[in-house]
Motif scaffolding. Structure first.
Motif, mmCIF file in Angstrom:
data_model
loop_
_atom_site.group_PDB
_atom_site.id
_atom_site.type_symbol
_atom_site.label_atom_id
_atom_site.label_comp_id
_atom_site.label_asym_id
_atom_site.label_seq_id
_atom_site.Cartn_x
_atom_site.Cartn_y
_atom_site.Cartn_z
ATOM 1 N N MET A 1 -48.641 44.443 101.476
ATOM 2 C CA MET A 1 -47.822 43.323 101.883
ATOM 3 C C MET A 1 -47.052 43.719 103.137
ATOM 4 N N THR A 2 -46.922 42.770 104.025
ATOM 5 C CA THR A 2 -46.153 42.952 105.246
ATOM 6 C C THR A 2 -44.955 42.025 105.200
ATOM 7 N N LEU A 3 -43.799 42.529 105.617
ATOM 8 C CA LEU A 3 -42.577 41.736 105.657
ATOM 9 C C LEU A 3 -42.108 41.648 107.097
ATOM 10 N N ILE A 4 -41.846 40.449 107.569
ATOM 11 C CA ILE A 4 -41.364 40.249 108.934
ATOM 12 C C ILE A 4 -40.017 39.542 108.864
ATOM 13 N N ARG A 5 -39.027 40.094 109.559
ATOM 14 C CA ARG A 5 -37.696 39.493 109.607
ATOM 15 C C ARG A 5 -37.583 38.612 110.840
ATOM 16 N N ALA A 6 -37.029 37.433 110.673
ATOM 17 C CA ALA A 6 -36.809 36.527 111.805
ATOM 18 C C ALA A 6 -35.435 35.889 111.645
ATOM 19 N N PRO A 7 -34.426 36.376 112.366
ATOM 20 C CA PRO A 7 -33.077 35.812 112.232
ATOM 21 C C PRO A 7 -33.039 34.357 112.673
ATOM 22 N N LEU A 8 -32.382 33.525 111.888
ATOM 23 C CA LEU A 8 -32.179 32.120 112.241
ATOM 24 C C LEU A 8 -30.879 31.953 113.012
ATOM 25 N N ALA A 9 -29.873 32.727 112.635
ATOM 26 C CA ALA A 9 -28.588 32.757 113.327
ATOM 27 C C ALA A 9 -28.034 34.166 113.111
ATOM 28 N N PRO A 10 -27.378 34.720 114.089
ATOM 29 C CA PRO A 10 -26.921 36.103 113.983
ATOM 30 C C PRO A 10 -26.084 36.365 112.733
ATOM 31 N N ASP A 11 -26.467 37.388 112.004
ATOM 32 C CA ASP A 11 -25.700 37.929 110.880
ATOM 33 C C ASP A 11 -25.417 36.967 109.731
ATOM 34 N N LEU A 16 -37.564 35.772 105.929
ATOM 35 C CA LEU A 16 -38.456 36.886 105.627
ATOM 36 C C LEU A 16 -39.840 36.292 105.404
ATOM 37 N N ALA A 17 -40.787 36.639 106.256
ATOM 38 C CA ALA A 17 -42.159 36.150 106.120
ATOM 39 C C ALA A 17 -42.975 37.203 105.388
ATOM 40 N N LEU A 18 -43.513 36.831 104.237
ATOM 41 C CA LEU A 18 -44.307 37.751 103.433
ATOM 42 C C LEU A 18 -45.785 37.500 103.705
ATOM 43 N N MET A 47 -37.545 32.752 102.343
ATOM 44 C CA MET A 47 -38.757 33.559 102.194
ATOM 45 C C MET A 47 -39.957 32.658 102.394
ATOM 46 N N ASP A 48 -40.674 32.926 103.456
ATOM 47 C CA ASP A 48 -41.877 32.174 103.808
ATOM 48 C C ASP A 48 -43.054 32.789 103.064
ATOM 49 N N GLY A 74 -22.550 34.653 96.898
ATOM 50 C CA GLY A 74 -22.157 33.461 97.635
ATOM 51 C C GLY A 74 -23.207 32.982 98.622
ATOM 52 N N GLY A 75 -24.443 33.423 98.455
ATOM 53 C CA GLY A 75 -25.516 33.038 99.360
ATOM 54 C C GLY A 75 -26.554 32.166 98.681
ATOM 55 N N SER A 76 -27.700 32.046 99.340
ATOM 56 C CA SER A 76 -28.779 31.238 98.794
ATOM 57 C C SER A 76 -30.125 31.830 99.201
ATOM 58 N N LEU A 77 -31.130 31.474 98.428
ATOM 59 C CA LEU A 77 -32.506 31.872 98.712
ATOM 60 C C LEU A 77 -33.386 30.644 98.590
ATOM 61 N N ILE A 78 -34.146 30.386 99.638
ATOM 62 C CA ILE A 78 -35.099 29.284 99.621
ATOM 63 C C ILE A 78 -36.490 29.887 99.749
ATOM 64 N N LEU A 79 -37.377 29.513 98.847
ATOM 65 C CA LEU A 79 -38.773 29.956 98.880
ATOM 66 C C LEU A 79 -39.578 28.820 99.488
ATOM 67 N N THR A 80 -40.187 29.074 100.663
ATOM 68 C CA THR A 80 -40.846 27.989 101.391
ATOM 69 C C THR A 80 -42.332 28.219 101.579
ATOM 70 N N ASP A 81 -42.997 27.126 101.820
ATOM 71 C CA ASP A 81 -44.397 27.072 102.229
ATOM 72 C C ASP A 81 -45.311 27.963 101.379
ATOM 73 N N PRO A 82 -45.344 27.719 100.069
ATOM 74 C CA PRO A 82 -46.183 28.544 99.201
ATOM 75 C C PRO A 82 -47.666 28.393 99.541
ATOM 76 N N SER A 83 -48.345 29.511 99.607
ATOM 77 C CA SER A 83 -49.789 29.487 99.826
ATOM 78 C C SER A 83 -50.464 28.919 98.582
ATOM 79 N N PRO A 84 -51.721 28.528 98.676
ATOM 80 C CA PRO A 84 -52.439 28.048 97.483
ATOM 81 C C PRO A 84 -52.424 29.087 96.353
ATOM 82 N N SER A 85 -52.492 30.366 96.694
ATOM 83 C CA SER A 85 -52.452 31.419 95.659
ATOM 84 C C SER A 85 -51.121 31.419 94.923
ATOM 85 N N VAL A 86 -50.043 31.256 95.663
ATOM 86 C CA VAL A 86 -48.715 31.226 95.050
ATOM 87 C C VAL A 86 -48.566 29.973 94.195
#
Length: 124
Positions: A1-11, A16-18, A47-48, A74-86
């Motif tokens: 598995m490869t993980l790629i970080r892409a900041p949406l807004a600083p800090d 996280l693209a899996l 998490m993409d 105090g944060g949140s996690l959104i799981l987005t764009d699930p592949s057909p396998s997911v």
């Protein structure tokens, strides 16, 4: 598995693209990166899952645990764009009603990361 970080807004916001297999072998790397991102100050994660080729039930339990830990901070996690396998794996999982996947690519109701109160997994 490869993980790629892409900041949406600083800090504060981070995507996280899996890529590849999300299974018991890759869970430690996912947990380590998530912990690191949180320690750096990001509180709202996306998490993409669009490039995940395989996902097992243990991974869903891990994602649920990560989401709960982030909520307690105090944060949140959104799981987005699930592949057909997911999608297929979650459909056969006991956690299907607890883990909500958001298909942003299908133009589902948009999430505005600038408004954490509007994020779907943010606790009241």
């Amino acid at each position: 598995m490869t993980l790629i970080r892409a900041p949406l807004a600083p800090d504060f916001f981070m995507t996280l693209a899996l890529t590849g297999e999300l299974d018991t072998g890759s869970i430690p790397a996912l947990c380590e990166l998530t912990s690191q991102v949180l320690a750096e100050g990001s509180r709202h994660l996306v998490m993409d899952l669009s490039a995940v080729t395989r996902c097992d039930n243990a991974s869903f339990f891990t994602l649920l645990g990560i989401r709960q830990a982030i909520h307690h901070m105090g944060g949140s996690l959104i799981l987005t764009d699930p592949s057909p396998s997911v999608q297929d794996a979650l459909a056969h999982s006991a956690l299907r009603d607890l883990l909500h996947l958001h298909d942003v690519l299908a133009k589902e109701a948009p999430c505005d990361p600038a408004r954490p109160d509007a994020l779907p997994d943010n606790p009241e």
